[in-house]
Design an enzyme around this catalytic site. Structure first.
Site, PDB file in Angstrom:
ATOM      1  N   CYS A   1      13.694  10.154   2.409  1.00 57.67           N
ATOM      2  CA  CYS A   1      13.780  10.740   0.832  1.00 57.67           C
ATOM      3  C   CYS A   1      12.915  10.683   0.007  1.00 57.67           C
ATOM      4  O   CYS A   1      12.369  11.575  -0.691  1.00 57.67           O
ATOM      5  CB  CYS A   1      15.272  10.295   0.198  1.00 57.67           C
ATOM      6  SG  CYS A   1      16.449   9.710   1.388  1.00 57.67           S
ATOM      7  N   ASP A   2      12.219   9.544  -0.198  1.00 57.26           N
ATOM      8  CA  ASP A   2      11.291   9.045  -1.315  1.00 57.26           C
ATOM      9  C   ASP A   2      10.022   8.777  -0.499  1.00 57.26           C
ATOM     10  O   ASP A   2       9.007   8.704  -1.754  1.00 57.26           O
ATOM     11  CB  ASP A   2      11.641   7.977  -1.966  1.00 57.26           C
ATOM     12  CG  ASP A   2      13.293   8.184  -2.472  1.00 57.26           C
ATOM     13  OD1 ASP A   2      13.473   9.381  -3.138  1.00 57.26           O
ATOM     14  OD2 ASP A   2      14.154   7.282  -2.504  1.00 57.26           O
TER      15      ASP A   2
ATOM     16  N   CYS B   1      15.388   4.640   1.103  1.00 52.32           N
ATOM     17  CA  CYS B   1      15.482   5.669   2.091  1.00 52.32           C
ATOM     18  C   CYS B   1      13.982   6.259   2.267  1.00 52.32           C
ATOM     19  O   CYS B   1      13.642   7.196   1.198  1.00 52.32           O
ATOM     20  CB  CYS B   1      16.280   7.029   1.694  1.00 52.32           C
ATOM     21  SG  CYS B   1      16.222   8.365   2.770  1.00 52.32           S
TER      22      CYS B   1
END
Ligand code: NDP
Length: 311
Positions: free
Chosen positions: A138-139, A135
């Site tokens: 997300c990261d 992701c």
């Protein structure tokens, strides 16, 4: 064993636990089965910095423990177990857990999520959460100004590559064929981003690094040469698989297996069955959006019970 409940929740990610918090507070006495991966996808990430209410960020597994504790605080009956078959043909719905327990439920909230597809390398599994991620949204932030690689050639990979290019110094996009599957518009965007290098006809051989990602070995199938990319982050964007096998032929789903809900609601095509989180969302796929639809599902279920006169 047989049991009758008003509200059964299947799944224990942000959608399932949020549905549980709302359902328990509405006195629906929810029973929640955690499934194969208690806590869901967030338990395989490390830091979460984009969930509102955690100004200093938190760890994915801890956040899911917080969600669980909050659901328990209001009386949710949280259990180990995995739904193995369903029968939604009657007025009361039937769900079999672990092939042994039969739960009859007036309402069922499906929050079984989706699973990222992985390449299947040992190093990918070992370094998951330590430089390997599925992701970018997300990261990606953790790799600011660093060099990263992303594998995949669909719309997700193209979108995530351009997202990463804004944050990172350089993005290598590893594509197994000589062309991208992504829409033309997305392809152009990738091709016109100066710090994305597209590597065609290549497969990922290995992710190198002891504790965190240090490099990636790719193999050029056409020219039969190996290349080492010095990257600290490795993103896998080769698609997701919604966890809906159980509902095939019973609930409406799109061609990729995502459950279809009536727009603006969490209602499926069967009365009393609701879907929340990634199982019905291939677009946003965020913890906060999953939690949002979890809340909606509990409210939809509560109204369904009220309309049926079930107290
Ligand atoms: P897709 O299934 O569309 O693409 C998966 C990609 O991963 C393909 O390019 C495939 O390669 C590649 N791949 C699969 N397995 C491997 C492997 N083992 N090694 C290397 N590469 C691999 O998934 P997406 O998540 O990209 O998209 C899912 C759906 O969501 C699509 O319908 C897409 O259009 C849609 N979507 C739309 C967006 C938008 O409109 N903004 C954004 C994101 C997704 P190959 O091409 O060779 O098969």
């Amino acid at each position: 064993m047989e049991e009758k409940v008003k509200c059964l929740i299947i799944g224990s990610g942000p959608a399932g636990y949020t549905a549980a918090i709302y359902a328990a507070r509405a006195d629906m006495k929810p029973v929640l089965y955690q499934g194969l991966q208690p806590g869901g996808q967030l338990t395989i990430t490390t830091e979460v910095e984009n969930y509102p209410g955690y100004p200093k960020g938190t760890m994915g597994p801890e956040m899911m423990e917080d969600f669980k504790a909050q659901a328990e605080r209001f009386g949710t009956d949280i259990r180990w177990g995995y739904a193995t078959s369903v029968d939604f043909s009657g007025a009361v719905h039937k769900v079999i857990i672990d092939e042994t327990t039969t739960i009859f439920a007036d309402t069922v909230i499906i929050a079984t999520g989706a699973s990222a597809k992985w390449l299947g390398l040992e190093s990918e599994q070992r370094l998951n959460g330590f430089g390997v991620s599925a992701c970018a949204v997300c990261d990606g932030f953790f790799f600011k100004k660093q060099d990263v690689a992303i594998v995949g050639a669909g719309d997700t990979a193209a979108e995530e590559a351009t997202y990463l290019a804004k944050l990172c110094n350089k993005v290598y996009m590893i594509i197994r064929r000589d062309e991208m599957r992504a829409s033309k518009a997305m392809q152009h965007r990738v091709q016109n981003t100066a710090n994305i290098e597209i590597i065609y006809n290549s497969e990922t051989k290995e992710i190198l690094g002891e504790k965190t990602v240090e490099a990636v070995l790719v193999y050029d199938i056409k020219n039969k040469v190996e290349r080492k990319l010095d990257v600290t982050g490795f993103f896998v964007a080769i698609g997701h698989q919604p966890n809906t096998d159980l509902f095939k032929g019973i609930l409406d789903m799109d061609e990729n297996g995502y459950l279809i809900t009536i727009p603006g609601t969490t209602k499926t095509n069967v009365g009393g069955i609701f879907a929340a989180g990634d199982v019905a969302d291939h677009v946003y796929r965020q913890a906060v959006t999953a939690a949002g639809t979890g809340c909606m599902a509990a409210i939809d279920a509560e109204r369904y019970l009220a309309a049926k006169g079930i107290h």
